[in-house]
Design a protein around this motif. Structure first.
Motif, PDB file in Angstrom:
ATOM      1  N   LYS A 297      38.721  28.718  29.365  1.00  0.00           N
ATOM      2  CA  LYS A 297      38.390  30.026  27.917  1.00  0.00           C
ATOM      3  C   LYS A 297      38.166  31.047  28.721  1.00  0.00           C
ATOM      4  O   LYS A 297      38.560  32.134  27.324  1.00  0.00           O
ATOM      5  CB  LYS A 297      36.358  29.264  27.389  1.00  0.00           C
ATOM      6  N   LEU A 298      38.240  31.735  29.313  1.00  0.00           N
ATOM      7  CA  LEU A 298      38.368  33.657  29.876  1.00  0.00           C
ATOM      8  C   LEU A 298      38.949  33.666  30.241  1.00  0.00           C
ATOM      9  O   LEU A 298      39.774  33.270  31.341  1.00  0.00           O
ATOM     10  CB  LEU A 298      36.549  33.394  30.303  1.00  0.00           C
ATOM     11  N   ILE A 299      39.732  35.092  30.241  1.00  0.00           N
ATOM     12  CA  ILE A 299      40.355  36.025  30.439  1.00  0.00           C
ATOM     13  C   ILE A 299      40.204  37.565  31.153  1.00  0.00           C
ATOM     14  O   ILE A 299      39.005  37.544  30.683  1.00  0.00           O
ATOM     15  CB  ILE A 299      41.827  36.012  29.876  1.00  0.00           C
ATOM     16  N   PRO A 300      39.842  37.626  31.953  1.00  0.00           N
ATOM     17  CA  PRO A 300      40.114  39.075  33.023  1.00  0.00           C
ATOM     18  C   PRO A 300      40.589  39.961  32.010  1.00  0.00           C
ATOM     19  O   PRO A 300      41.874  40.321  31.517  1.00  0.00           O
ATOM     20  CB  PRO A 300      39.980  38.908  34.470  1.00  0.00           C
ATOM     21  N   VAL A 301      39.812  41.205  31.787  1.00  0.00           N
ATOM     22  CA  VAL A 301      40.175  42.487  30.835  1.00  0.00           C
ATOM     23  C   VAL A 301      39.738  43.268  32.020  1.00  0.00           C
ATOM     24  O   VAL A 301      38.223  43.505  32.484  1.00  0.00           O
ATOM     25  CB  VAL A 301      39.630  42.197  29.153  1.00  0.00           C
TER      26      VAL A 301
END
Length: 483
Positions: A297-301
């Motif tokens: 669900k999460l992606i690094p930015v």
């Protein structure tokens, strides 16, 4: 003007922007040492471009200073693990390396100080790095690989399909203004889309953002002549909004940003994760992927600079306020439900008491009716069985070792304990006069209440006797009639 190397100097004004050595007399040079060389800045530094560094430079260049470890890397092909670089990027990297490690501007010991100064600017992510008289200075931005004010955060990936047609418009207006003028806003967007009657603009949601901004999520429904309708895809609507004339019209409405809210394909997610963003260390990027709490669900930015960190902090505070508001609403609903539950339970208990009272009254009526119906008849077999069972139960209750004897024993023990407790209280404790007065007053009120209840019960007993007397007088007559 001249800048005399952190000291005081007397120089002649230089018309050109150059790190030259102007003639100085009696100067206090760099860090207080007396010398004849000034650190002069003019106005026309570095107009040429250098081509003599080549691709073979820096097989062993060290980027040191300010406590960083030196690392060797070839600048030709794989610096910072980039897969491919254009000649302009290679030249930029070579110029950056030269500015940070080996500037050749002055040709003396000041070049080492200049290198450290360039390193400090690179760590800050701002300024210009001068390193050669014939090459333009390097612009240090926060995206450069040496900037230290960077971090990696995580953002939630959208899960909306392209067919949903959701497009986000960020307005530089408050949420209250947007909600109060929502109908006018929809009409304006419809006009921007051409005013076609087959298109309908709908608002999916409105959300407050920091800095008095508001996020509005819209979608457009297109109706065909045969009566069917469909949503315009998000990418199509976003591409239409990105046209120059449409974008200027949206800016007049106060739109500062527009984006399509669509989910990322697995190939896009893989490409984003495999290629670190510009200026982010691949090691840090790999560690961020490992530390991802929810990769599905999460992606690094990347978060570059304090402004981006402040923006995310404001967004987090805003989301926390929204969650707290929602929790307050849920808490109020729970409190209201608890009140309703308490009221319902009280009503249920009241209805149970009423049901029991009505059941007793109904039973009494049935008893009276059954007595009248069975008057003059002999006792039947089933009634005899019931009478035997009742006599048996009565005998069991009155038996010395059964329930009644045990109840009498418990009552006697309770009386003895109360007596001993009263004796001990007289021996060890005393009652305050005011408290005793209050107890007497309370007992007096209780006695008055009991007296009132006794009088009511007596009146009811007299009425019951009168009713029984009337019934007894009427039973023989009816028995005679039935017989």
């Amino acid at each position: 003007g001249a800048f005399g190397g952190f000291g005081t100097t007397t120089t002649t004004a230089a018309p050109a922007f150059s790190f030259s050595a102007p003639t100085n007399t009696g100067t206090t040079g760099l860090f207080g040492a007396t010398q004849n060389k000034g650190f002069g800045f003019g106005t026309s530094f570095g107009t040429g471009t250098g081509t003599g560094l080549g691709s073979g430079l820096g097989t062993g260049l060290g980027f040191g200073g300010f406590g960083t470890q030196q690392q060797q890397s070839t600048l030709g092909g794989g610096l910072f693990s980039q897969p491919a670089q254009t000649p302009a990027q290679s030249n930029q990297l070579i110029n950056t390396a030269s500015a940070l490690s080996a500037p050749t501007l002055l040709g003396d010991e000041r070049d080492a100080i200049l290198a450290k100064w360039n390193q400090l600017q690179a760590f800050w992510g701002t300024g210009k790095g001068y390193f050669n008289n014939n090459i333009a200075p390097v612009e240090f931005t926060q995206e450069n690989p040496f900037c230290r004010f960077k971090a990696v955060g995580y953002s939630l990936m959208p899960n909306n399909k392209d067919e949903d047609g959701l497009v986000v418009l960020v307005f530089n207006r408050k949420e209250t203004d947007i909600r109060s003028q929502q109908q006018q806003l929809v009409e304006s967007l419809h006009k921007i889309l051409g005013g076609n009657q087959t298109l309908t603009v709908n608002v999916e949601g409105v959300k407050t953002m920091p800095d008095d901004q508001t996020e509005v999520i819209i979608y457009v429904v297109e109706r065909s002549p045969n009566g069917t309708s469909r949503r315009v895809p998000a990418t199509t609507l976003y591409a239409h909004f990105e046209q120059a004339n449409i974008k200027s019209s949206l800016q007049q409405l106060g739109v500062s940003l527009s984006m399509a809210r669509t989910e990322l394909s697995p190939a896009q997610v893989k490409q984003l994760l495999q290629n670190p963003p510009a200026g982010v260390d691949p090691i840090i990027w790999e560690q961020a992927k490992v530390d991802n709490p929810d990769p599905d669900k999460l992606i690094p930015v990347p978060m570059v600079g304090f402004k981006e960190l402040l923006r995310r902090l404001k967004v987090q505070d805003q989301m926390t306020k929204q969650h707290q508001t929602r929790l307050d609403i849920i808490s109020e609903d729970i409190s209201e439900l608890q009140k309703n539950q308490t009221t319902t339970m009280a009503k249920i208990a009241q209805y149970k008491r009423k049901l029991m009272a009505l059941s007793h009254r109904t039973l009494q009526v049935l008893i009276k009716q059954e007595i009248q119906r069975k008057s003059g008849y002999a006792i039947q077999a089933d009634e005899e069985q019931l009478r035997v069972q009742l006599d048996t139960i009565q005998c069991e209750l009155n038996a010395p070792t059964q329930f009644k004897g045990r109840l009498n024993e418990l009552m006697s023990q309770i009386r003895m304990q109360n007596h001993f407790g009263a004796v001990r209280a007289e021996e060890r404790y005393y009652i305050n006069a005011d408290l005793l007065r209050e107890i007497k007053q309370h007992l007096k009120q209780q006695q008055e209440g009991l007296s009132h209840l006794i009088s009511i019960i007596k009146d009811d007993l007299e009425d019951i006797k009168l009713i029984e007397h009337g019934l007894n007088e009427s039973i023989p007559i009816r028995g005679g009639v039935f017989s």
